[in-house]
Scaffold this active site. Structure first.
Site, PDB file in Angstrom:
ATOM      1  N   SER A  25       0.862  -1.180   0.000  1.00 18.21           N
ATOM      2  CA  SER A  25       0.000   0.000   0.000  1.00 18.21           C
ATOM      3  C   SER A  25       0.900   1.233   0.000  1.00 18.21           C
ATOM      4  O   SER A  25       1.848   1.299  -0.786  1.00 18.21           O
ATOM      5  CB  SER A  25      -0.937  -0.044   1.215  1.00 18.21           C
ATOM      6  OG  SER A  25      -1.834   1.043   1.203  1.00 18.21           O
ATOM      7  N   HIS A  52      -2.952  -1.096  -3.392  1.00 12.88           N
ATOM      8  CA  HIS A  52      -4.069  -0.158  -3.388  1.00 12.88           C
ATOM      9  C   HIS A  52      -3.836   0.906  -4.464  1.00 12.88           C
ATOM     10  O   HIS A  52      -2.843   1.641  -4.420  1.00 12.88           O
ATOM     11  CB  HIS A  52      -4.193   0.504  -2.019  1.00 12.88           C
ATOM     12  CG  HIS A  52      -4.634  -0.443  -0.964  1.00 12.88           C
ATOM     13  ND1 HIS A  52      -4.530  -0.177   0.371  1.00 12.88           N
ATOM     14  CD2 HIS A  52      -5.191  -1.680  -1.042  1.00 12.88           C
ATOM     15  CE1 HIS A  52      -5.002  -1.187   1.068  1.00 12.88           C
ATOM     16  NE2 HIS A  52      -5.399  -2.111   0.233  1.00 12.88           N
ATOM     17  N   ASP A 141      -4.290  -4.585   6.245  1.00 10.44           N
ATOM     18  CA  ASP A 141      -4.514  -5.461   5.095  1.00 10.44           C
ATOM     19  C   ASP A 141      -3.443  -6.553   5.031  1.00 10.44           C
ATOM     20  O   ASP A 141      -2.262  -6.296   5.252  1.00 10.44           O
ATOM     21  CB  ASP A 141      -4.468  -4.664   3.794  1.00 10.44           C
ATOM     22  CG  ASP A 141      -5.485  -3.534   3.782  1.00 10.44           C
ATOM     23  OD1 ASP A 141      -5.812  -3.040   4.870  1.00 10.44           O
ATOM     24  OD2 ASP A 141      -5.943  -3.156   2.705  1.00 10.44           O
TER      25      ASP A 141
END
Length: 488
Positions: A25, A52, A141
């Site tokens: 991310s 992401h 995540d």
């Protein structure tokens, strides 16, 4: 530079290629560039990058990563077979999974955790050939995805915290105990190559090659010694734990520690109590989620709870038992279902949630979960039953926690709870040998009130004792207690 790994025929390469799933991310691009700069030209594995991305903007990541590696890098396409020596990058506005050797794309849902979703599919698809990697990023995540990979026999890596631009993602996975190796990104390719070389040289499990009767006896003796060491250290008997699962998770530790054989690993266990503890935790790994199998919970709310609550005296609270509750998601899901029924407020409810894993029970009692639970819990339930906590975490509200009593208990050796309306024992029996499974059903029958309900996992059934239970919803594995004399 790490040594390349080659599979045999092209057919084997397609079916058995190890897959490295990488979650990243914020700050992840820099980490990814460093990682791929150290990947050899023909690693013999496939890499899938799930990052992401802004959902409606084109991604430059394939072009940027292609500058760092000789491997072809492309945006993942729906239906594309996963080939060794390739890098696939998730495209914007899509959710990515791996099914039957091919990548699958679906429209992205804002509530879907992209990294965990892919890693779970990777775990189910590749087993011990699944390698999960978590790099720089904020949030939590990837932690649940790594847990699934370990449960299926694969391994997990996380970026060393001081080298991560944003270390919340790797830290969450590390703190959850889901990581086998914590490394700077430039060291990860060599570790992956080393691991893949081992699994391809030793076969699928510790018993491989033990077809000779003498070898088979020696193998059984070593497994018996291993179980005895666990029992002496933890007080828990794994002698009748399902052998295939036991073998897979023992082999996982052998690969992680680079032991030459089961005999060497048992010698290590004899002299290293901390490794006995780590193996014990690996044997207890179970993947659990809030409202897992949503259709089941709809059936419980529609067909089961109304029968339990019908014509119930005001002084008779509902009693539920959740054996093998792990970190509590199943028990809390049932508690929320009950709390949504107005009648429960007047009657009260008590959920006995049990497990042999004390560490998991501590997590359950705290009721604190990462923000990724939003994948499984509706916004309405999040607002009603959870309180936000710092760093994106959620905590089950006190009124729901108070409905649940978490305690250490073994369905094998400890007496069952009694006067129960519902037993939810999902995906627990699959870890027990079949003869042991058969002994559990009379205990469940004893613990349930007349007409009480039993819920099992998708791969579990009551066929060994048809005289004790009748199916209410065979598809959802919901059964009802029969009036029958339990064999002694």
């Amino acid at each position: 530079m790490p040594t390349s790994i080659r599979l045999g025929s092209s057919e084997e390469r397609s079916a058995l290629v190890p897959v490295v799933g990488i979650g990243a991310s914020a700050g992840g691009l820099e980490a990814l560039e460093q990682l791929f700069a150290h990947v050899p030209p023909e690693p013999g594995v496939a890499f899938v990058v799930v990052s992401h991305l802004a959902p409606h903007l084109p991604s430059l990541m394939p072009e940027l990563l292609a500058k760092q590696t000789a491997l072809p890098v492309s945006a993942a396409e729906d239906g594309a077979p996963v080939e060794p020596d390739h890098v696939y990058v998730i495209p914007p506005n899509a959710a990515l999974t791996l099914e039957h050797g091919a990548l699958r794309l679906e429209a992205r849902d804002d509530r879907t955790n992209l990294i965990d979703t892919f890693l779970r599919s990777l775990a189910e698809e590749r087993g011990e050939r699944a390698i999960g990697v978590i790099l720089s990023g904020t949030g939590s995540d990837g932690s649940l995805g790594l847990k699934a990979i370990k449960e299926h026999g694969g391994v997990a890596l996380a970026q060393e915290l001081s080298s991560a631009k944003y270390n919340t993602m790797p830290r969450t996975a590390i703190d959850a105990g889901q990581v086998d190796w914590i490394l700077p990104v430039e060291a990860m390719p060599a570790k992956v190559m080393e691991y893949v070389a081992r699994i391809q040289s030793t076969g699928a499990g510790p018993a491989d090659g033990a077809h000779d009767p003498t070898q088979a006896r020696e193998h059984e003796l070593l497994m018996h010694q291993l179980c005895a060491l666990i029992h002496r250290r933890t007080g828990r008997d794994f002698g009748r734990y399902k052998r295939s699962t036991m073998e897979r998770r023992v082999q996982r530790r052998i690969h992680v520690l680079q032991q030459r054989s089961l005999e060497d690993y048992v010698d290590l266990l004899k002299n290293t109590p901390a490794e006995v503890d780590r193996l014990f935790q690996d044997l207890l790994i179970s993947v659990t989620q809030f409202f897992r199998d949503p259709e089941l919970f709809e059936a419980l709310a529609r067909d089961v709870l109304p029968r339990i609550l019908a014509d119930r005296p005001a002084d008779d609270p509902v009693r539920v038992w959740v054996p093998g509750c792990a970190t509590g998601e199943e028990a809390y899901s049932i508690a929320m279902l009950l709390a949504e029924v107005p009648q429960t407020a007047a009657l009260g409810a008590k959920i006995f949630a049990t497990d042999i894993d004390d560490e998991a029970l501590e997590v359950a009692r705290a009721g604190r979960y990462p923000e990724t639970i939003a994948d499984r819990v509706s916004p309405e339930r999040l607002e009603r039953f959870f309180a936000p906590r710092p760093n994106g975490w959620w905590q089950v509200r006190k009124e729901i926690r108070d409905m649940c009593v978490f305690s250490t208990h073994s369905i094998i050796s400890d007496p069952p709870f009694s006067r129960l309306d519902l037993i939810s024992c999902r995906n627990v029996l699959i870890y027990l040998e079949s003869d042991l499974q058969r002994t559990v059903f009379p205990l469940f029958h004893y613990g349930l009130r007349p007409g009480g309900f039993l819920v099992l996992g998708p791969s579990e059934n009551v066929t060994a004792h048809p005289e004790l239970f009748t199916a209410v919803d065979a598809k959802q594995r919901i059964f009802r207690r029969k009036e029958a004399k339990v064999p002694t």
